[in-house]
Write an enzyme that holds these catalytic residues in place. Sequence first.
Site, PDB file in Angstrom:
ATOM      1  N   SER A   7       0.825  -1.207   0.000  1.00  0.00           N
ATOM      2  CA  SER A   7       0.000   0.000   0.000  1.00  0.00           C
ATOM      3  C   SER A   7       0.861   1.259   0.000  1.00  0.00           C
ATOM      4  O   SER A   7       1.657   1.490   0.910  1.00  0.00           O
ATOM      5  CB  SER A   7      -0.918   0.001   1.221  1.00  0.00           C
ATOM      6  OG  SER A   7      -1.532   1.272   1.317  1.00  0.00           O
ATOM      7  N   HIS A  32      -1.183  -1.170  -4.178  1.00  0.00           N
ATOM      8  CA  HIS A  32      -2.474  -0.787  -3.590  1.00  0.00           C
ATOM      9  C   HIS A  32      -2.504   0.731  -3.385  1.00  0.00           C
ATOM     10  O   HIS A  32      -1.587   1.306  -2.794  1.00  0.00           O
ATOM     11  CB  HIS A  32      -2.625  -1.527  -2.261  1.00  0.00           C
ATOM     12  CG  HIS A  32      -3.969  -1.399  -1.625  1.00  0.00           C
ATOM     13  ND1 HIS A  32      -5.062  -2.142  -2.024  1.00  0.00           N
ATOM     14  CD2 HIS A  32      -4.401  -0.631  -0.587  1.00  0.00           C
ATOM     15  CE1 HIS A  32      -6.099  -1.840  -1.254  1.00  0.00           C
ATOM     16  NE2 HIS A  32      -5.728  -0.921  -0.382  1.00  0.00           N
ATOM     17  N   ASP A  34      -4.713   3.736  -1.917  1.00  0.00           N
ATOM     18  CA  ASP A  34      -5.823   4.052  -1.012  1.00  0.00           C
ATOM     19  C   ASP A  34      -6.332   5.468  -1.236  1.00  0.00           C
ATOM     20  O   ASP A  34      -5.658   6.437  -0.891  1.00  0.00           O
ATOM     21  CB  ASP A  34      -5.345   3.947   0.445  1.00  0.00           C
ATOM     22  CG  ASP A  34      -5.203   2.505   0.897  1.00  0.00           C
ATOM     23  OD1 ASP A  34      -6.188   1.752   0.764  1.00  0.00           O
ATOM     24  OD2 ASP A  34      -4.116   2.143   1.385  1.00  0.00           O
ATOM     25  N   MET A  36      -8.858   8.247  -0.135  1.00  0.00           N
ATOM     26  CA  MET A  36      -9.781   8.669   0.938  1.00  0.00           C
ATOM     27  C   MET A  36     -10.151  10.118   0.697  1.00  0.00           C
ATOM     28  O   MET A  36      -9.284  10.945   0.390  1.00  0.00           O
ATOM     29  CB  MET A  36      -9.101   8.537   2.301  1.00  0.00           C
ATOM     30  CG  MET A  36      -8.593   7.140   2.573  1.00  0.00           C
ATOM     31  SD  MET A  36      -7.948   6.993   4.243  1.00  0.00           S
ATOM     32  CE  MET A  36      -6.906   5.535   4.050  1.00  0.00           C
ATOM     33  N   HIS A  65      -8.291   1.302  -4.095  1.00  0.00           N
ATOM     34  CA  HIS A  65      -9.261   1.081  -3.015  1.00  0.00           C
ATOM     35  C   HIS A  65      -9.929   2.416  -2.708  1.00  0.00           C
ATOM     36  O   HIS A  65      -9.308   3.300  -2.132  1.00  0.00           O
ATOM     37  CB  HIS A  65      -8.497   0.521  -1.794  1.00  0.00           C
ATOM     38  CG  HIS A  65      -9.326   0.335  -0.574  1.00  0.00           C
ATOM     39  ND1 HIS A  65      -8.760   0.085   0.658  1.00  0.00           N
ATOM     40  CD2 HIS A  65     -10.671   0.341  -0.378  1.00  0.00           C
ATOM     41  CE1 HIS A  65      -9.732  -0.045   1.565  1.00  0.00           C
ATOM     42  NE2 HIS A  65     -10.885   0.112   0.966  1.00  0.00           N
ATOM     43  N   MET A  67     -12.128   4.725  -0.735  1.00  0.00           N
ATOM     44  CA  MET A  67     -12.817   4.970   0.536  1.00  0.00           C
ATOM     45  C   MET A  67     -13.412   6.372   0.428  1.00  0.00           C
ATOM     46  O   MET A  67     -12.882   7.354   0.966  1.00  0.00           O
ATOM     47  CB  MET A  67     -11.815   4.845   1.702  1.00  0.00           C
ATOM     48  CG  MET A  67     -11.448   3.392   1.977  1.00  0.00           C
ATOM     49  SD  MET A  67      -9.899   3.216   2.884  1.00  0.00           S
ATOM     50  CE  MET A  67      -8.717   3.345   1.544  1.00  0.00           C
ATOM     51  N   MET A 138     -11.754  -5.929   5.054  1.00  0.00           N
ATOM     52  CA  MET A 138     -10.964  -4.953   5.809  1.00  0.00           C
ATOM     53  C   MET A 138     -10.679  -5.514   7.206  1.00  0.00           C
ATOM     54  O   MET A 138     -11.601  -5.840   7.950  1.00  0.00           O
ATOM     55  CB  MET A 138     -11.726  -3.626   5.948  1.00  0.00           C
ATOM     56  CG  MET A 138     -11.832  -2.807   4.666  1.00  0.00           C
ATOM     57  SD  MET A 138     -10.253  -2.390   3.909  1.00  0.00           S
ATOM     58  CE  MET A 138      -9.477  -1.418   5.199  1.00  0.00           C
ATOM     59  N   PHE A 144      -6.214   4.776   8.241  1.00  0.00           N
ATOM     60  CA  PHE A 144      -4.780   4.980   8.453  1.00  0.00           C
ATOM     61  C   PHE A 144      -4.002   3.673   8.330  1.00  0.00           C
ATOM     62  O   PHE A 144      -4.542   2.597   8.612  1.00  0.00           O
ATOM     63  CB  PHE A 144      -4.543   5.590   9.842  1.00  0.00           C
ATOM     64  CG  PHE A 144      -5.228   6.916   9.998  1.00  0.00           C
ATOM     65  CD1 PHE A 144      -4.622   8.084   9.546  1.00  0.00           C
ATOM     66  CD2 PHE A 144      -6.509   6.989  10.532  1.00  0.00           C
ATOM     67  CE1 PHE A 144      -5.282   9.306   9.649  1.00  0.00           C
ATOM     68  CE2 PHE A 144      -7.173   8.215  10.632  1.00  0.00           C
ATOM     69  CZ  PHE A 144      -6.550   9.371  10.192  1.00  0.00           C
ATOM     70  N   GLY A 145      -2.723   3.813   7.933  1.00  0.00           N
ATOM     71  CA  GLY A 145      -1.816   2.672   7.957  1.00  0.00           C
ATOM     72  C   GLY A 145      -1.353   2.422   9.386  1.00  0.00           C
ATOM     73  O   GLY A 145      -1.583   3.251  10.280  1.00  0.00           O
ATOM     74  N   GLY A 146      -0.728   1.286   9.602  1.00  0.00           N
ATOM     75  CA  GLY A 146      -0.093   1.014  10.887  1.00  0.00           C
ATOM     76  C   GLY A 146      -1.015   0.606  12.026  1.00  0.00           C
ATOM     77  O   GLY A 146      -0.604   0.606  13.181  1.00  0.00           O
ATOM     78  N   ASP A 176      -6.824  -6.471   3.947  1.00  0.00           N
ATOM     79  CA  ASP A 176      -6.161  -5.160   4.012  1.00  0.00           C
ATOM     80  C   ASP A 176      -6.201  -4.636   5.438  1.00  0.00           C
ATOM     81  O   ASP A 176      -7.275  -4.405   5.998  1.00  0.00           O
ATOM     82  CB  ASP A 176      -6.899  -4.208   3.056  1.00  0.00           C
ATOM     83  CG  ASP A 176      -6.297  -2.815   3.002  1.00  0.00           C
ATOM     84  OD1 ASP A 176      -5.215  -2.594   3.578  1.00  0.00           O
ATOM     85  OD2 ASP A 176      -6.932  -1.949   2.357  1.00  0.00           O
ATOM     86  N   GLY A 178      -2.988  -4.193   8.764  1.00  0.00           N
ATOM     87  CA  GLY A 178      -2.239  -4.902   9.802  1.00  0.00           C
ATOM     88  C   GLY A 178      -1.615  -6.206   9.344  1.00  0.00           C
ATOM     89  O   GLY A 178      -1.390  -7.113  10.150  1.00  0.00           O
ATOM     90  N   GLY A 198       0.942  -2.215   3.970  1.00  0.00           N
ATOM     91  CA  GLY A 198       1.513  -0.874   3.899  1.00  0.00           C
ATOM     92  C   GLY A 198       2.803  -0.817   4.672  1.00  0.00           C
ATOM     93  O   GLY A 198       3.910  -0.913   4.109  1.00  0.00           O
ATOM     94  N   SER A 199       2.704  -0.699   5.998  1.00  0.00           N
ATOM     95  CA  SER A 199       3.887  -0.562   6.856  1.00  0.00           C
ATOM     96  C   SER A 199       4.868  -1.715   6.670  1.00  0.00           C
ATOM     97  O   SER A 199       6.078  -1.490   6.622  1.00  0.00           O
ATOM     98  CB  SER A 199       3.490  -0.526   8.334  1.00  0.00           C
ATOM     99  OG  SER A 199       2.203  -0.026   8.492  1.00  0.00           O
TER     100      SER A 199
HETATM  101  C1  DX5 Z   1      -6.381   1.482   5.644  1.00  0.00           C
HETATM  102  C2  DX5 Z   1      -5.928   1.230   4.217  1.00  0.00           C
HETATM  103  C3  DX5 Z   1      -4.842   0.222   4.129  1.00  0.00           C
HETATM  104  C4  DX5 Z   1      -3.541   0.611   4.786  1.00  0.00           C
HETATM  105  C5  DX5 Z   1      -2.845  -0.624   5.275  1.00  0.00           C
HETATM  106  O1  DX5 Z   1      -7.463   2.320   5.635  1.00  0.00           O
HETATM  107  O2  DX5 Z   1      -7.011   0.753   3.442  1.00  0.00           O
HETATM  108  O3  DX5 Z   1      -4.603  -0.143   2.777  1.00  0.00           O
HETATM  109  O4  DX5 Z   1      -2.684   1.298   3.931  1.00  0.00           O
HETATM  110  O5  DX5 Z   1      -1.713  -0.272   6.005  1.00  0.00           O
HETATM  111  P1  DX5 Z   1      -1.022  -1.297   7.021  1.00  0.00           P
HETATM  112  O6  DX5 Z   1      -0.571  -2.475   6.230  1.00  0.00           O
HETATM  113  O7  DX5 Z   1       0.104  -0.506   7.579  1.00  0.00           O
HETATM  114  O8  DX5 Z   1      -2.058  -1.662   8.048  1.00  0.00           O
HETATM  115 ZN    ZN Z   2      -6.621  -0.148   1.387  1.00  0.00          ZN
END
Ligand code: DX5
Ligand code: ZN
Length: 216
Positions: A7, A32, A34, A36, A65, A67, A138, A144-146, A176, A178, A198-199
């Site tokens: 991501s 990926h 994202d 938003m 994706h 959102m 989901m 958010f990531g992380g 998607d 964590g 992502g992370s």
């Molecule tokens: C969250 C996003 C994810 C996010 C995942 O709203 O849809 O795609 O980037 O990030 P990690 O892998 O760090 O949870």
């Molecule tokens: Zn996503």
Amino acid sequence: MTIISPSLLSCDFSRLAEQMKEFNESGAEWLHYDVMDGHFAPNLTFGTDILKGIRKMTDAVLDVHLMVTDPTYYADLFVKAGAQFVTFHTEAIDVEKGLALVRLLHEKGVKAGVTLCPATPVEALLPYLPEVDMVLVMSVVPGFGGQSFMADQLEKVRYYDQYRKEHDLHYLIQIDGGINEETGKLSKEAGCDVFVAGSHVFKNPKGMKHGVESLR
Ligand code: DX5
Ligand code: ZN
């Protein structure tokens, strides 16, 4: 099937070109993206011009994706910008319009995915299952990531995996939020095919290639 879709949300944007180069050498099949809008999810990310720039920097499949509160409007713009998969949220649209969007994406030669937030019941995607190319589960609240992986969402993965076997359907199941070696393994065992991270990839201390390979 195992597809890794890092991501871009976790990218260091002060070094975008460098990070994209490292991404291209990581072995990941998809990227990926994202989107938003600050309404559907409490964060504002990136739009179509950045996707057009990314398209020039990679041959990876662009996995968008959405959102956003108006997926029909934005889907069209992101298709024009190079999206190859467009996944939208069932919470943002009624089923009739959602199915029309799936068909519109197919007419344009784009793969269609549908997704749901952790709080949304698994049955919400049933009307879409015969027609979509991908179901995204989901495993965090969008934004958010992380964040930490919500293991209870694996029930949904098992449900959609069972459903596709019983109905001879061939949609992919994506997860998607964590995802790391441990939660990726649990997701694979539950029936996932596409792993968004992502992370774990973009912020991996051992580098992105290690991030991707450790997931695989
Ligand atoms: C969250 C996003 C994810 C996010 C995942 O709203 O849809 O795609 O980037 O990030 P990690 O892998 O760090 O949870
Ligand atoms: Zn996503």
